[in-house]
Design an enzyme around this catalytic site. Sequence first.
Site, PDB file in Angstrom:
ATOM      1  CB  CYS A 185      -0.578  -0.749  -0.279  1.00 53.21           C
ATOM      2  SG  CYS A 185       0.364   0.607  -0.392  1.00 53.21           S
TER       3      CYS A 185
ATOM      4  CG  ASP B  87       4.667  -1.000   6.477  1.00 51.99           C
ATOM      5  OD1 ASP B  87       5.520   0.070   5.857  1.00 51.99           O
ATOM      6  OD2 ASP B  87       3.672  -1.317   6.089  1.00 51.99           O
TER       7      ASP B  87
ATOM      8  CG  HIS C 115       4.043  -1.568   2.733  1.00 52.59           C
ATOM      9  ND1 HIS C 115       2.955  -1.204   3.536  1.00 52.59           N
ATOM     10  CD2 HIS C 115       3.715  -1.477   1.562  1.00 52.59           C
ATOM     11  CE1 HIS C 115       2.131  -0.762   2.717  1.00 52.59           C
ATOM     12  NE2 HIS C 115       2.739  -0.692   1.422  1.00 52.59           N
TER      13      HIS C 115
END
Length: 292
Positions: free
Chosen positions: A169, A226, A261
């Site tokens: 991330c 995502d 994600h």
Amino acid sequence: MPDTTPEFDSLVPAQSFDRRSFIVTSLGAGFALAVQPVMAQTAINTDIAGLQAGEVKVPVKDGEMVAYRAAPQGVAKAPVVLVVSEIFGVHEYIKDTCRRLAKLGYCAIAPELFARQGDPRSYASIPELMANITGKTPDAQVMSDLDACVAWAAQQGADTDRLAITGFCWGGRITWLYSAHNPRVKAGVAWYGRLVGVANEFTPAHPTDLVGELKAPVLGLYGGLDTGIPLETVEKMEKALEKGSPAARASQIHLYDNAPHAFHADYRPSYRKAEAEDGWLRMLAWFRKNLV
């Protein structure tokens, strides 16, 4: 304190950010409040048998930064992997990732890169955390701190000629940036790191801006579902890599069509076992290929 990273001085931009005292001086246990409740039933827990693992202090230009280090015991010149956390800092998931890598022969180091800005584990909401911590952490500071980790690893006898970086991330974006920053990096693996963004005093450039400067090939692992990283930005990065540096042209992006994600984060509902395991194997193969 004397500067321990002279070999990197020319690589670090002028320090326009304010130096602060270190708010985080030790790593707590558990997970960040902002990701509670944790899915403990899926979390992987790697033991420390055969490892040298625990908290360390890394000298940086303005003091000491806390980090987590895991390395195989009795192994001389282990290759180094910098592990860069999500926005939640160095909590149990990141520590365990270091131990997993150490079990495979790597010296893995996860620095608390938000140590001057505050403790991300103490924030109960992601927007508050981003506004107060990650949004105020300068890229230049992060690059300098990662350089200091490399210098520290060399002092411990690790093999910094075989240097890799991986991140998740927020750390995925940093992986791209550091692979453009430090010519000693041999391989990067970016897990769902943002590729585009608005330039400001803290984040003056983003991965799509730096493909011409990439010094190591990066493997990008992204999720097709995502919502925070639109597919058009992934496609934009793929096209940019084709026209970038030799390392950029050797880089690859692998898209998991049905993954959201944070699909590698085994402590969160976003975890996808099949994609996480496949990505891990791809990462290890990438390291084997490039850390020569």
